[in-house]
Design a protein around this motif. Structure first.
Motif, mmCIF file in Angstrom:
data_model
loop_
_atom_site.group_PDB
_atom_site.id
_atom_site.type_symbol
_atom_site.label_atom_id
_atom_site.label_comp_id
_atom_site.label_asym_id
_atom_site.label_seq_id
_atom_site.Cartn_x
_atom_site.Cartn_y
_atom_site.Cartn_z
ATOM 1 N N GLU A 393 42.396 -31.638 -15.359
ATOM 2 C CA GLU A 393 42.148 -30.408 -14.605
ATOM 3 C C GLU A 393 42.950 -29.230 -15.137
ATOM 4 N N GLU A 394 43.903 -29.491 -16.017
ATOM 5 C CA GLU A 394 44.762 -28.419 -16.526
ATOM 6 C C GLU A 394 44.162 -27.817 -17.797
ATOM 7 N N ASN A 395 44.310 -26.502 -17.956
ATOM 8 C CA ASN A 395 43.841 -25.806 -19.148
ATOM 9 C C ASN A 395 45.019 -25.637 -20.111
ATOM 10 N N PHE A 396 44.922 -26.289 -21.259
ATOM 11 C CA PHE A 396 46.030 -26.264 -22.216
ATOM 12 C C PHE A 396 45.886 -25.166 -23.266
ATOM 13 N N VAL A 397 44.744 -24.499 -23.316
ATOM 14 C CA VAL A 397 44.522 -23.438 -24.300
ATOM 15 C C VAL A 397 45.490 -22.281 -24.026
ATOM 16 N N GLY A 398 46.191 -21.850 -25.073
ATOM 17 C CA GLY A 398 47.156 -20.764 -24.950
ATOM 18 C C GLY A 398 48.576 -21.236 -24.716
ATOM 19 N N LYS A 399 48.761 -22.536 -24.505
ATOM 20 C CA LYS A 399 50.100 -23.071 -24.280
ATOM 21 C C LYS A 399 50.684 -23.611 -25.586
ATOM 22 N N LEU A 400 52.004 -23.618 -25.677
ATOM 23 C CA LEU A 400 52.680 -24.153 -26.858
ATOM 24 C C LEU A 400 52.400 -25.646 -26.979
ATOM 25 N N LEU A 401 52.168 -26.093 -28.214
ATOM 26 C CA LEU A 401 51.894 -27.504 -28.449
ATOM 27 C C LEU A 401 53.067 -28.364 -27.979
ATOM 28 N N THR A 402 54.280 -27.918 -28.308
ATOM 29 C CA THR A 402 55.468 -28.714 -27.982
ATOM 30 C C THR A 402 55.707 -28.811 -26.482
ATOM 31 N N ASP A 403 55.200 -27.837 -25.711
ATOM 32 C CA ASP A 403 55.347 -27.887 -24.255
ATOM 33 C C ASP A 403 54.261 -28.728 -23.610
ATOM 34 N N SER A 404 53.115 -28.811 -24.263
ATOM 35 C CA SER A 404 51.962 -29.486 -23.661
ATOM 36 C C SER A 404 51.943 -30.980 -23.957
ATOM 37 N N ILE A 405 52.289 -31.352 -25.197
ATOM 38 C CA ILE A 405 52.222 -32.756 -25.602
ATOM 39 C C ILE A 405 53.624 -33.219 -25.967
ATOM 40 N N ALA A 408 57.453 -37.525 -29.303
ATOM 41 C CA ALA A 408 58.492 -37.246 -30.297
ATOM 42 C C ALA A 408 57.959 -37.309 -31.722
ATOM 43 N N LYS A 409 57.221 -38.364 -32.071
ATOM 44 C CA LYS A 409 56.785 -38.528 -33.457
ATOM 45 C C LYS A 409 55.765 -37.464 -33.855
ATOM 46 N N LEU A 410 54.891 -37.092 -32.916
ATOM 47 C CA LEU A 410 53.922 -36.028 -33.216
ATOM 48 C C LEU A 410 54.643 -34.702 -33.424
ATOM 49 N N GLN A 411 55.638 -34.420 -32.589
ATOM 50 C CA GLN A 411 56.366 -33.159 -32.728
ATOM 51 C C GLN A 411 57.152 -33.117 -34.040
ATOM 52 N N ILE A 412 57.720 -34.263 -34.449
ATOM 53 C CA ILE A 412 58.438 -34.319 -35.733
ATOM 54 C C ILE A 412 57.472 -34.066 -36.888
ATOM 55 N N ALA A 413 56.289 -34.684 -36.828
ATOM 56 C CA ALA A 413 55.286 -34.499 -37.884
ATOM 57 C C ALA A 413 54.799 -33.051 -37.926
ATOM 58 N N TYR A 414 54.584 -32.464 -36.741
ATOM 59 C CA TYR A 414 54.130 -31.069 -36.704
ATOM 60 C C TYR A 414 55.202 -30.138 -37.267
ATOM 61 N N GLN A 415 56.455 -30.369 -36.917
ATOM 62 C CA GLN A 415 57.548 -29.541 -37.426
ATOM 63 C C GLN A 415 57.655 -29.649 -38.937
ATOM 64 N N GLU A 416 57.442 -30.860 -39.464
ATOM 65 C CA GLU A 416 57.462 -31.046 -40.919
ATOM 66 C C GLU A 416 56.324 -30.266 -41.583
ATOM 67 N N ALA A 417 55.157 -30.291 -40.957
ATOM 68 C CA ALA A 417 54.008 -29.552 -41.504
ATOM 69 C C ALA A 417 54.286 -28.059 -41.528
ATOM 70 N N VAL A 418 54.977 -27.553 -40.490
ATOM 71 C CA VAL A 418 55.309 -26.122 -40.430
ATOM 72 C C VAL A 418 56.348 -25.771 -41.490
ATOM 73 N N GLU A 419 57.367 -26.596 -41.625
ATOM 74 C CA GLU A 419 58.463 -26.287 -42.550
ATOM 75 C C GLU A 419 58.032 -26.410 -44.006
ATOM 76 N N THR A 420 57.228 -27.419 -44.321
ATOM 77 C CA THR A 420 56.813 -27.630 -45.712
ATOM 78 C C THR A 420 55.545 -26.867 -46.057
#
Length: 688
Positions: A393-405, A408-420
């Motif tokens: 029922e919640e709308n996640f569009v417009g929210k930060l990925l790290t706040d919504s999901i 830990a492992k997904l956030q680490i992978a996403y951070q690596e993708a951003v940094e590299t």
């Protein structure tokens, strides 16, 4: 009828009347700028000459007519409708004499068909007709009427003759100012109109509104009786009416292709790309009556980058009902329509495509999350919401990925993708009990797309397959060792000839290859079962030097050079040295195997943030695009005629990939068939 004619005036006569002329000019100069009108000049002349009435006719050179311009005194009622044709007048006629700049003075107005509209206006018999001329240009005519008791004598006619150049000059100045003022007013009006059009266009990119607005502005400016805006399709040579006014509904349907036989002049303009005004549609063989009672049609192509994308057509019930000004305005409107229609069409297509794509993404089985450049979710499909057990029922569009999901492992992978700023792949075990293969890929100007594929079934299949292979491989080792031992015993107790020894050597080679295959199978089974690495601080430079030394004899046989081009300060990493050496032994050995004799293999490095990358590049036969996605699979080998003679089990790269991932690294390749291949190993290290 009595008539007197005066042609030119001598210099002496002009001098004689210089003072009256000065008096006339002085009277004119006393007028305020806003009262200096053609009517005020007529009044000065009437007062100067002593007449009762004066009428000014202006010459329309284009139509060869004299038309009413002003009069004094101003009568009640509408301005008179006076048109005097001066075209092809007889040489001895009144009109010809006037055009020749001869003043005509009458005690009785002549009966001339061309002068009827002028004579009927004021019932005075006595009149003087004064032609107004600037050089060779006939400017107009001033008709002065007298009461019988105030008949002009010859002296007064001379005074009028002397005065006429001054009057002509003053009237011409006023006419020029009026024309200029009208032009300025027209330009300002058009500028205001187009400003409003641009403002309205900037507020919408809805295709239907753009069509309607363009049609309405064209109708408003040209006073047309019917109008339509149609899109043109080059591929099928068809018009599609998108908006219309005044057309017969039974002859067309909006937003459907118009039959070619009804395209008429519109279709002709679309094909040629040239604007047309048809003054009388009844004489045009292409005309098709989409509206009743029309006489004139004006059609302008709507272009985008020199390509006709539509037409704007206007119809009038009046013959020759459109002017050049109408055409110029419609062309300018069409230019704006070209940009607006194309932008609106592209927006509509993009919106429909986005809606179609969103529908597909929402309903596919894979998990897809689109994250914008600001790290906020722009799209998340239903499969992802269910996989992460998020609220439906919640709308996640417009929210930060790290706040919504919060994973830990997904956030680490996403951070690596951003940094590299590179593609990152990993595996996730999610709360729903499933295992997913995750790929985070950067798209320029869009953001990052996270695609997660459920591989739970494949992981289970792989586990069972690994157990089977490990069991079978282990059970094969002992009988294989026994057979190898018996061959060695046969060689010890028998004296084989040369041919028999050749056969025995062939058996030894076969046993060796079989043992290598079993060892590889057991090795990959141990790795995938959860190999425990013996981690320590390792010098990558030393590992690479040992690997090159191990492969050097193999390279020398093919006269292949191996070049090591890495920084001497290559970082120390925490890894298993034996397994690292196994990785690079395999990669460098493959590079030598698949390179042509006298080729070159280069090993070089790159350090970026917390990652070190080792590249193994060869200039050999390369790997085709269809094989690149499979080379890391077990038992997969590139099958081409030039690789048939190269031995291998098809497990080497699968082992390398497993060992790299066990070190929390990744491996990929870039290759062009016939131009060699480059394998890249990325390993993490702590730079603190």
């Amino acid at each position: 009828m009595t008539e007197t004619t005066s042609s030119t005036t001598s210099q002496d006569e002009i001098t004689q009347h210089r003072d009256p002329v000065q008096a006339f000019l002085s009277s004119y100069q006393q007028l305020t700028p806003d009262t200096r009108t053609p009517a005020s000049i007529i009044k000065l002349v009437v007062d100067y000459v002593g007449c009762t009435h004066g009428i000014l006719l202006k010459h329309d050179n284009e139509n060869a007519t004299l038309q009413y311009a002003a009069r004094y005194p101003k009568q009640f009622g509408p301005d008179p409708d006076i048109y005097i044709n001066v075209f092809n007048a007889d040489e001895d006629s009144i009109i010809a004499n006037l055009v020749a700049s001869n003043i005509q003075s009458y005690t009785t107005m002549p009966e001339d068909d061309r002068l009827k509209s002028l004579v009927s206006l004021i019932r005075h018999d006595m009149a003087t007709l004064v032609p107004l001329k600037m050089g060779d240009n006939f400017v107009g005519l001033l008709a002065l009427y007298h009461e019988p008791q105030h008949a002009l004598d010859a002296e007064e006619v001379k005074r009028i003759t002397a005065l006429s150049p001054i009057v002509t000059t003053l009237l011409d100045m006023l006419f020029s100012q009026a024309v200029l003022s009208q032009r300025v007013a027209d330009v300002e009006r058009e500028a205001e109109i187009f400003s409003r059009i641009d403002e309205e266009l900037s507020e919408t990119i809805e295709l239907s509104y753009v069509f309607t607005m363009m049609k309405d502005w064209a109708l408003r400016f040209t006073n047309a009786d019917a109008a339509a805006l149609a899109l043109y399709n080059h591929s099928n040579d068809n018009l599609r009416i998108m908006s219309q006014y005044g057309f017969k509904s039974e002859t067309l349907t909006l937003d459907e292709d118009l039959p070619k036989e009804r395209g008429g002049i519109m279709l002709r303009v679309a094909r040629r790309g040239l604007s047309e005004i048809v003054p009388d549609v009844s004489v045009d063989s292409d005309y098709f009556a989409l509206a009743d009672g029309m006489s004139t049609q004006m059609t302008v192509p709507i272009k985008r980058e020199e390509r006709v994308i539509g037409v704007l057509t206007l119809l009038s019930k009046t013959l020759n009902g459109f002017t050049d000004d109408h055409l110029d305005f419609t062309k300018r409107l069409a230019n704006r329509a070209g940009v607006a229609v194309d932008n609106a069409r592209l927006f509509t297509e993009t919106r429909l495509e986005r809606e179609r794509l969103s529908y597909i993404l929402r309903n596919i089985g894979d998990n897809v999350i689109l994250v914008g450049l600001d790290h906020r979710i722009e799209m998340i499909n239903s499969a992802s919401i269910l996989a992460f057990q998020l609220s439906t029922e919640e709308n996640f569009v417009g929210k930060l990925l790290t706040d919504s999901i919060v994973h830990a492992k997904l956030q680490i992978a996403y951070q690596e993708a951003v940094e590299t700023d590179d593609t990152v792949t990993t595996e996730l075990d999610l709360p729903n009990g499933r295992t997913y293969h995750v790929r985070i890929e950067h798209h320029q100007g869009i953001g990052r797309v996270i695609v997660m594929q459920d591989i739970t079934y494949f992981k289970e299949t792989e586990r069972l397959k690994t157990e089977l292979v490990a069991t079978v491989s282990h059970d094969l080792k002992q009988p294989l060792a026994v057979m190898r031992g018996y061959i060695d015993l046969l060689k010890m107790i028998n004296d084989f000839d040369k041919k028999s020894l050749h056969y025995v050597d062939g058996l030894n080679i076969a046993f060796y290859n079989m043992r290598q295959l079993i060892d590889d199978l057991l090795d990959i089974a141990r790795i995938e079962a959860g190999l425990e690495l013996e981690l320590e601080d390792v010098s990558l430079l030393d590992v690479l030097k040992r690997s090159i030394s191990n492969i050097r004899p193999q390279a020398d046989k093919k006269q292949i050079t191996i070049e090591l081009d890495v920084d001497s300060a290559l970082p120390i990493i925490h890894a298993d040295p034996r397994r690292l050496e196994q990785i690079f032994n395999n990669l460098i050995s493959n590079a030598v195997k698949y390179s042509n004799p006298e080729g070159n293999v280069k090993v070089y490095s790159e350090v970026k943030q917390n990652m070190v990358r080792i590249f193994v590049k060869d200039n050999g036969m390369g790997i085709g695009a269809e094989d690149q996605t499979k080379v890391f699979e077990r038992f997969y080998r590139v099958r081409r005629p030039e690789t048939d003679s190269i031995e291998g089990t098809g497990l080497g790269l699968a082992i390398v990939k497993s060992l790299v991932e066990a070190h929390e690294g990744k491996i990929d390749l870039k290759s062009i068939l016939g131009e060699g291949a480059t394998f890249r190993v990325t390993l993490p290290y702590n730079n603190q």
